[in-house]
Design a protein around this motif. Structure first.
Motif, PDB file in Angstrom:
ATOM      1  N   ASP A   2     101.191  48.037 -15.197  1.00  0.00           N
ATOM      2  CA  ASP A   2     101.204  46.939 -14.222  1.00  0.00           C
ATOM      3  C   ASP A   2     101.774  47.438 -12.893  1.00  0.00           C
ATOM      4  OD1 ASP A   2     101.537  44.625 -12.742  1.00  0.00           O
ATOM      5  OD2 ASP A   2     102.253  43.440 -14.442  1.00  0.00           O
ATOM      6  N   PRO A   3     100.984  47.314 -11.813  1.00  0.00           N
ATOM      7  CA  PRO A   3     101.462  47.785 -10.503  1.00  0.00           C
ATOM      8  C   PRO A   3     102.791  47.155 -10.073  1.00  0.00           C
ATOM      9  CG  PRO A   3      99.143  47.149 -10.382  1.00  0.00           C
ATOM     10  CD  PRO A   3      99.632  46.743 -11.740  1.00  0.00           C
ATOM     11  N   GLN A   4     103.146  46.027 -10.659  1.00  0.00           N
ATOM     12  CA  GLN A   4     104.431  45.428 -10.305  1.00  0.00           C
ATOM     13  C   GLN A   4     105.617  46.276 -10.771  1.00  0.00           C
ATOM     14  OE1 GLN A   4     104.481  40.820 -10.397  1.00  0.00           O
ATOM     15  NE2 GLN A   4     103.350  41.468 -12.195  1.00  0.00           N
ATOM     16  N   ALA A   5     105.381  47.134 -11.770  1.00  0.00           N
ATOM     17  CA  ALA A   5     106.364  48.118 -12.241  1.00  0.00           C
ATOM     18  C   ALA A   5     107.730  47.520 -12.598  1.00  0.00           C
ATOM     19  CB  ALA A   5     106.541  49.234 -11.197  1.00  0.00           C
ATOM     20  N   HIS A   6     107.712  46.338 -13.173  1.00  0.00           N
ATOM     21  CA  HIS A   6     108.983  45.681 -13.474  1.00  0.00           C
ATOM     22  C   HIS A   6     109.823  46.421 -14.518  1.00  0.00           C
ATOM     23  CE1 HIS A   6     107.718  41.515 -11.739  1.00  0.00           C
ATOM     24  NE2 HIS A   6     108.149  42.360 -10.826  1.00  0.00           N
ATOM     25  N   SER A   7     109.197  46.970 -15.551  1.00  0.00           N
ATOM     26  CA  SER A   7     109.969  47.684 -16.583  1.00  0.00           C
ATOM     27  C   SER A   7     110.617  48.923 -15.991  1.00  0.00           C
ATOM     28  CB  SER A   7     109.087  48.111 -17.759  1.00  0.00           C
ATOM     29  OG  SER A   7     108.230  47.089 -18.117  1.00  0.00           O
ATOM     30  N   THR A   8     109.887  49.618 -15.124  1.00  0.00           N
ATOM     31  CA  THR A   8     110.439  50.812 -14.480  1.00  0.00           C
ATOM     32  C   THR A   8     111.648  50.440 -13.629  1.00  0.00           C
ATOM     33  OG1 THR A   8     108.236  51.798 -14.392  1.00  0.00           O
ATOM     34  CG2 THR A   8     109.908  52.709 -12.886  1.00  0.00           C
ATOM     35  N   VAL A   9     111.483  49.455 -12.793  1.00  0.00           N
ATOM     36  CA  VAL A   9     112.551  49.081 -11.864  1.00  0.00           C
ATOM     37  C   VAL A   9     113.778  48.562 -12.614  1.00  0.00           C
ATOM     38  CG1 VAL A   9     113.151  47.520  -9.972  1.00  0.00           C
ATOM     39  CG2 VAL A   9     110.907  48.602 -10.020  1.00  0.00           C
ATOM     40  N   SER A  10     113.541  47.800 -13.697  1.00  0.00           N
ATOM     41  CA  SER A  10     114.703  47.195 -14.348  1.00  0.00           C
ATOM     42  C   SER A  10     115.327  48.065 -15.433  1.00  0.00           C
ATOM     43  CB  SER A  10     114.364  45.807 -14.891  1.00  0.00           C
ATOM     44  OG  SER A  10     113.283  45.900 -15.763  1.00  0.00           O
ATOM     45  N   CYS A  11     114.583  49.002 -16.028  1.00  0.00           N
ATOM     46  CA  CYS A  11     115.153  49.771 -17.150  1.00  0.00           C
ATOM     47  C   CYS A  11     115.442  51.231 -16.827  1.00  0.00           C
ATOM     48  CB  CYS A  11     114.233  49.775 -18.359  1.00  0.00           C
ATOM     49  SG  CYS A  11     113.774  48.193 -18.960  1.00  0.00           S
ATOM     50  N   VAL A  12     114.933  51.738 -15.704  1.00  0.00           N
ATOM     51  CA  VAL A  12     115.127  53.167 -15.396  1.00  0.00           C
ATOM     52  C   VAL A  12     115.968  53.283 -14.119  1.00  0.00           C
ATOM     53  CG1 VAL A  12     113.982  55.372 -14.932  1.00  0.00           C
ATOM     54  CG2 VAL A  12     112.867  53.676 -16.415  1.00  0.00           C
ATOM     55  N   PRO A  13     117.288  53.526 -14.284  1.00  0.00           N
ATOM     56  CA  PRO A  13     118.174  53.509 -13.121  1.00  0.00           C
ATOM     57  C   PRO A  13     117.793  54.557 -12.059  1.00  0.00           C
ATOM     58  CG  PRO A  13     119.429  53.636 -15.184  1.00  0.00           C
ATOM     59  CD  PRO A  13     118.002  53.783 -15.550  1.00  0.00           C
ATOM     60  N   ASN A  14     117.322  55.749 -12.514  1.00  0.00           N
ATOM     61  CA  ASN A  14     117.014  56.793 -11.530  1.00  0.00           C
ATOM     62  C   ASN A  14     115.528  56.863 -11.198  1.00  0.00           C
ATOM     63  OD1 ASN A  14     116.271  57.721 -14.066  1.00  0.00           O
ATOM     64  ND2 ASN A  14     116.642  59.867 -13.546  1.00  0.00           N
ATOM     65  N   HIS A  15     114.833  55.711 -11.252  1.00  0.00           N
ATOM     66  CA  HIS A  15     113.376  55.739 -11.077  1.00  0.00           C
ATOM     67  C   HIS A  15     112.943  56.266  -9.713  1.00  0.00           C
ATOM     68  CE1 HIS A  15     113.113  52.031  -8.626  1.00  0.00           C
ATOM     69  NE2 HIS A  15     114.178  51.679  -9.308  1.00  0.00           N
ATOM     70  N   SER A  16     113.825  56.113  -8.698  1.00  0.00           N
ATOM     71  CA  SER A  16     113.409  56.589  -7.370  1.00  0.00           C
ATOM     72  C   SER A  16     113.456  58.126  -7.264  1.00  0.00           C
ATOM     73  CB  SER A  16     114.243  55.937  -6.270  1.00  0.00           C
ATOM     74  OG  SER A  16     115.593  55.936  -6.633  1.00  0.00           O
ATOM     75  N   ASP A  17     114.082  58.793  -8.262  1.00  0.00           N
ATOM     76  CA  ASP A  17     114.044  60.268  -8.280  1.00  0.00           C
ATOM     77  C   ASP A  17     112.662  60.806  -8.659  1.00  0.00           C
ATOM     78  OD1 ASP A  17     116.711  60.031  -7.844  1.00  0.00           O
ATOM     79  OD2 ASP A  17     117.354  60.669  -9.851  1.00  0.00           O
ATOM     80  N   PHE A  18     111.841  59.941  -9.242  1.00  0.00           N
ATOM     81  CA  PHE A  18     110.518  60.403  -9.680  1.00  0.00           C
ATOM     82  C   PHE A  18     109.544  60.336  -8.512  1.00  0.00           C
ATOM     83  CE2 PHE A  18     112.567  59.626 -13.632  1.00  0.00           C
ATOM     84  CZ  PHE A  18     111.938  60.416 -14.575  1.00  0.00           C
TER      85      PHE A  18
END
Ligand SMILES: Nc1ncnc2c1ncn2[C@@H]1O[C@H](COP(=O)(O)OP(=O)(O)OP(=O)(O)O)[C@@H](O)[C@H]1O
Ligand SMILES: [Mg+2]
Length: 218
Positions: A2-18
């Motif tokens: 899902d382009p909204q990427a809610h699971s990524t944003v809410s469960c992966v604290p360092n997601h912006s490192d990817f």
């Protein structure tokens, strides 16, 4: 997915490192999915990082002969590493959702017990039937989940009866009620199991998980 990427944003604290996400893996066959799999805050749960760029995916895939098989092919190398792989889809029946249905063994269909909620399920069922015939014969409906249920209203009761008439035993016996705690927990980036472990919503989702495991194994 899902382009909204809610699971990524809410469960992966360092997601912006990817730098890359599942989008890059799906459009470039030289990329490997293992490079975008992140540990989440939930023990035992890894997340394949998604980004808003997924919204550009469908027009790019359209011109490709294997457009429907991209996800199936990219998850193959990690399939055996996990007990369960959960694919979240956008609410539309576009190429992203088709990719999920081609890659999946089971589908869980959530339906809201409110007015008109059965609209759209006919198209979905037709699509599932076509995908079974053409590319993925093992695709099974795991179950229909009635959600956002408000047992005080007559409309909810009517819709539940209608859903049960259409889908019979496929309907999970656990229903998810409409609840303030379930509404709040995503805003605090927590799962219901840590945000309000003793709430009705937490108990219902745990029961649902047990039903899901039982059906998926059976
Ligand atoms: N049982 C519930 N009771 C009250 N609010 C809920 C319930 N379930 C979900 N919500 C609220 O609705 C929002 C959307 O829920 P969810 O992300 O599960 O649905 P979705 O269909 O996947 O939505 P989207 O299309 O945005 O991905 C949640 O952020 C939550 O606040
Ligand atoms: Mg969603």
């Amino acid at each position: 997915m899902d382009p909204q990427a809610h699971s990524t944003v809410s469960c992966v604290p360092n997601h912006s490192d990817f730098e890359k996400s599942i989008y890059d893996i799906l459009v470039d066959s030289n990329e490997k999915i293992s490079d975008i799999i992140a540990k989440s805050v939930i023990p035992g749960l890894d997340v394949a990082v998604s980004k808003i760029s997924m919204a550009k995916l469908e027009p790019i895939l359209l011109g490709e002969l294997d457009a429907h098989y991209k996800l199936k092919d990219v998850i193959e190398p990690v399939r055996r590493k996990y007990e369960y792989i959960i694919i979240d889809t956008p609410p539309t029946l576009g190429l992203i959702t088709i990719n999920a249905l081609v890659a999946a063994t089971h589908i869980l269909i959530p339906i809201q017990s409110s007015y008109l909620s059965l609209e759209g399920t006919d198209d979905l069922l037709d699509t599932i039937e076509k995908i079974r015939k053409l590319v993925n014969p093992r695709l099974e409906i795991l179950g229909i989940l009635i959600t956002l249920h408000d047992r005080r209203t007559n409309i909810s009761k009517d819709v539940v009866n209608k859903i049960k008439k259409v889908f019979g035993k496929k309907v999970f016996s656990t229903m998810i009620s409409k609840s303030v705690k379930l509404e709040e927990s995503p805003a605090y980036k927590e799962s219901i199991f840590t945000y309000a472990p003793y709430s009705v919503g937490s108990i219902q989702y745990k029961k649902l998980a047990q039903e899901v495991i039982k059906r998926a194994k059976g």
